[in-house]
Design a protein around this motif. Structure first.
Motif, PDB file in Angstrom:
ATOM      1  N   VAL A  51       6.168   9.755  -6.430  1.00 23.26           N
ATOM      2  CA  VAL A  51       6.743  11.045  -6.029  1.00 23.26           C
ATOM      3  C   VAL A  51       5.621  11.949  -5.549  1.00 23.26           C
ATOM      4  N   GLU A  52       5.816  12.534  -4.380  1.00 26.11           N
ATOM      5  CA  GLU A  52       4.855  13.513  -3.856  1.00 26.11           C
ATOM      6  C   GLU A  52       5.624  14.562  -3.067  1.00 26.11           C
ATOM      7  N   GLU A  90       0.287   2.502 -19.875  1.00 27.50           N
ATOM      8  CA  GLU A  90       1.407   1.950 -20.637  1.00 27.50           C
ATOM      9  C   GLU A  90       2.734   2.159 -19.916  1.00 27.50           C
ATOM     10  N   THR A  91       3.661   1.276 -20.172  1.00 23.12           N
ATOM     11  CA  THR A  91       4.971   1.327 -19.522  1.00 23.12           C
ATOM     12  C   THR A  91       5.654   2.660 -19.793  1.00 23.12           C
ATOM     13  N   GLY A  92       6.102   3.312 -18.741  1.00 22.05           N
ATOM     14  CA  GLY A  92       6.737   4.616 -18.846  1.00 22.05           C
ATOM     15  C   GLY A  92       5.783   5.766 -18.641  1.00 22.05           C
ATOM     16  N   GLU A  93       4.491   5.478 -18.624  1.00 19.50           N
ATOM     17  CA  GLU A  93       3.487   6.521 -18.437  1.00 19.50           C
ATOM     18  C   GLU A  93       3.446   6.974 -16.979  1.00 19.50           C
ATOM     19  N   GLU A  94       3.106   8.236 -16.782  1.00 20.95           N
ATOM     20  CA  GLU A  94       2.915   8.781 -15.442  1.00 20.95           C
ATOM     21  C   GLU A  94       1.435   9.049 -15.222  1.00 20.95           C
ATOM     22  N   VAL A  95       0.925   8.587 -14.099  1.00 17.24           N
ATOM     23  CA  VAL A  95      -0.460   8.821 -13.713  1.00 17.24           C
ATOM     24  C   VAL A  95      -0.450   9.558 -12.380  1.00 17.24           C
ATOM     25  N   ILE A 121       0.854  -1.190   0.000  1.00 21.38           N
ATOM     26  CA  ILE A 121       0.000   0.000   0.000  1.00 21.38           C
ATOM     27  C   ILE A 121       0.885   1.233   0.000  1.00 21.38           C
ATOM     28  N   VAL A 122       0.588   2.168  -0.900  1.00 21.76           N
ATOM     29  CA  VAL A 122       1.270   3.458  -0.932  1.00 21.76           C
ATOM     30  C   VAL A 122       0.206   4.535  -0.755  1.00 21.76           C
ATOM     31  N   GLN A 123       0.421   5.395   0.216  1.00 22.83           N
ATOM     32  CA  GLN A 123      -0.567   6.410   0.576  1.00 22.83           C
ATOM     33  C   GLN A 123       0.049   7.799   0.480  1.00 22.83           C
ATOM     34  N   GLY A 124      -0.594   8.649  -0.312  1.00 23.01           N
ATOM     35  CA  GLY A 124      -0.183  10.043  -0.397  1.00 23.01           C
ATOM     36  C   GLY A 124      -1.016  10.896   0.534  1.00 23.01           C
ATOM     37  N   CYS A 125      -0.936  12.198   0.353  1.00 24.38           N
ATOM     38  CA  CYS A 125      -1.686  13.109   1.217  1.00 24.38           C
ATOM     39  C   CYS A 125      -3.188  12.919   1.079  1.00 24.38           C
ATOM     40  N   ALA A 178       2.309  11.484  -7.853  1.00 29.19           N
ATOM     41  CA  ALA A 178       2.578  11.059  -9.224  1.00 29.19           C
ATOM     42  C   ALA A 178       3.175   9.663  -9.213  1.00 29.19           C
ATOM     43  N   VAL A 179       2.696   8.802 -10.114  1.00 30.74           N
ATOM     44  CA  VAL A 179       3.175   7.425 -10.200  1.00 30.74           C
ATOM     45  C   VAL A 179       3.643   7.168 -11.628  1.00 30.74           C
ATOM     46  N   GLN A 180       4.868   6.701 -11.753  1.00 25.56           N
ATOM     47  CA  GLN A 180       5.393   6.350 -13.074  1.00 25.56           C
ATOM     48  C   GLN A 180       5.850   4.897 -13.069  1.00 25.56           C
ATOM     49  N   SER A 181       5.463   4.168 -14.124  1.00 29.33           N
ATOM     50  CA  SER A 181       5.958   2.801 -14.277  1.00 29.33           C
ATOM     51  C   SER A 181       7.233   2.815 -15.102  1.00 29.33           C
ATOM     52  N   TYR A 182       8.026   1.773 -14.966  1.00 27.70           N
ATOM     53  CA  TYR A 182       9.253   1.646 -15.751  1.00 27.70           C
ATOM     54  C   TYR A 182       9.482   0.166 -16.052  1.00 27.70           C
ATOM     55  N   PRO A 183      10.119  -0.165 -17.167  1.00 27.42           N
ATOM     56  CA  PRO A 183      10.281  -1.563 -17.570  1.00 27.42           C
ATOM     57  C   PRO A 183      11.340  -2.278 -16.739  1.00 27.42           C
ATOM     58  N   ILE A 184      11.065  -3.548 -16.431  1.00 21.98           N
ATOM     59  CA  ILE A 184      12.025  -4.393 -15.734  1.00 21.98           C
ATOM     60  C   ILE A 184      12.222  -5.682 -16.520  1.00 21.98           C
ATOM     61  N   SER A 185      13.243  -6.442 -16.157  1.00 22.77           N
ATOM     62  CA  SER A 185      13.566  -7.687 -16.851  1.00 22.77           C
ATOM     63  C   SER A 185      13.075  -8.872 -16.023  1.00 22.77           C
ATOM     64  N   HIS A 186      12.008  -9.535 -16.500  1.00 15.59           N
ATOM     65  CA  HIS A 186      11.437 -10.680 -15.798  1.00 15.59           C
ATOM     66  C   HIS A 186      10.654 -11.504 -16.813  1.00 15.59           C
ATOM     67  N   ASP A 187      10.446 -12.775 -16.531  1.00 16.10           N
ATOM     68  CA  ASP A 187       9.786 -13.645 -17.502  1.00 16.10           C
ATOM     69  C   ASP A 187       8.263 -13.514 -17.437  1.00 16.10           C
ATOM     70  N   ALA A 188       7.801 -12.334 -17.782  1.00 16.19           N
ATOM     71  CA  ALA A 188       6.377 -12.029 -17.831  1.00 16.19           C
ATOM     72  C   ALA A 188       6.121 -11.232 -19.114  1.00 16.19           C
TER      73      ALA A 188
END
Length: 268
Positions: A134-135, A104-109, A18-22, A115-125
């Motif tokens: 970031v807040e 989508e990967t790399g998108e910020e929501v 769980i990640v909680q912002g203000c 603010a939440v941004q995804s980034y690509p990782i190396s895994h068998d998925a």
């Protein structure tokens, strides 16, 4: 109250954070049953109806086991990239169109002031990702299920105030363990899991003066021990001239069977 989080559970038996912002709260992964998630959340004084969204890293069962049931129970939107949606749809049951969000990967929501941004990782998925939160200038990074820490991953998670980093296995314990060789080879590969040594070596580049705490996560029940992971990582830091006083040491444990205490990211 600023950015804070609790790792509800971490490991092959199930992952959720769980990640909680203000003003907004999200759950990253739902790798336990909906009932178990409710139990773990109650231990930290929070309920499902207080969540605003679910974020998914990838489609493996230890990350999505309770996803569909939990999302339907609390009428929550699910955020995942298109490839992950395609890989997990048949496992999570019916999700209404308005609750299915393609991030989508790399998108910020943005969720409120967080603010939440995804980034690509190396895994068998299909298309696995990590997340950076970031807040108000505070930065929390989640990085597990990594075959290795690529330069792109480093660019995203370096200079975090708090980092949750995989330290999955002790290589010798894995090599000597009961798993069949093809499974061992997968875990040891660039699309597998990060070893204790690899985690320690990565931290030499990732930790900066800004980094307050590092949580070692996704430990194997069969091929690791938290004390061993802590010792291995700390030895690598010390061998490279990085020493901490006992009460200032940044390394923290996660657990497969209970949540970590709430941690305020800005807290020194």
């Amino acid at each position: 109250m600023g950015l804070r989080f609790t790792v509800l559970g971490s490991g092959s038996t199930g992952n959720a954070t769980i990640v909680q912002g203000c003003d907004k709260t999200v759950l990253v992964d739902a790798g336990m049953s909906a009932k178990k998630l409710d139990e773990l959340m109650r231990e930290r004084g929070i309920a499902g109806h207080e969540l605003d969204a679910l974020l998914v890293t990838h489609e493996h069962s230890d990350h999505i086991k309770g996803l569909g049931a939990f999302a339907r129970k609390y009428d929550l939107p699910i955020y995942a990239n298109e490839a992950t949606w395609g890989a997990m749809e048949r496992h999570i049951g019916t999700i209404s169109a308005e609750k299915r969000v393609c991030m989508e990967t790399g998108e910020e929501v943005v969720f409120g002031s967080m603010a939440v941004q995804s980034y690509p990782i190396s895994h068998d998925a299909a298309e696995p990702v990590g997340y950076v939160f970031v807040e108000h200038g505070e930065k929390l990074s989640l990085a597990t299920d990594l075959g290795y820490v690529s330069e792109k991953v480093k660019r995203h998670i370096i200079d975090s105030d708090v980092l949750v980093l995989e330290s999955n296995h002790d290589t010798e314990m894995l090599r000597m363990g009961r798993y069949p060789w093809n499974t061992k080879r997968r875990i040891l590969s660039d699309v597998g899991h990060l070893s204790n040594v690899a985690a320690g070596e990565a931290l030499l580049e990732l930790m900066t003066d800004r980094t307050k705490r590092v949580y070692l996560a996704h430990l194997s029940l069969d091929h690791n021990l938290m004390d061993l992971a802590m010792m291995t990582v700390n030895t690598i830091l010390e061998d490279n001239g990085i020493f901490y006083k006992k009460d200032e040491h940044p390394l923290r444990p996660t657990y497969y069977d209970r949540p970590t205490p709430w941690d305020e990211v800005k807290r020194k």
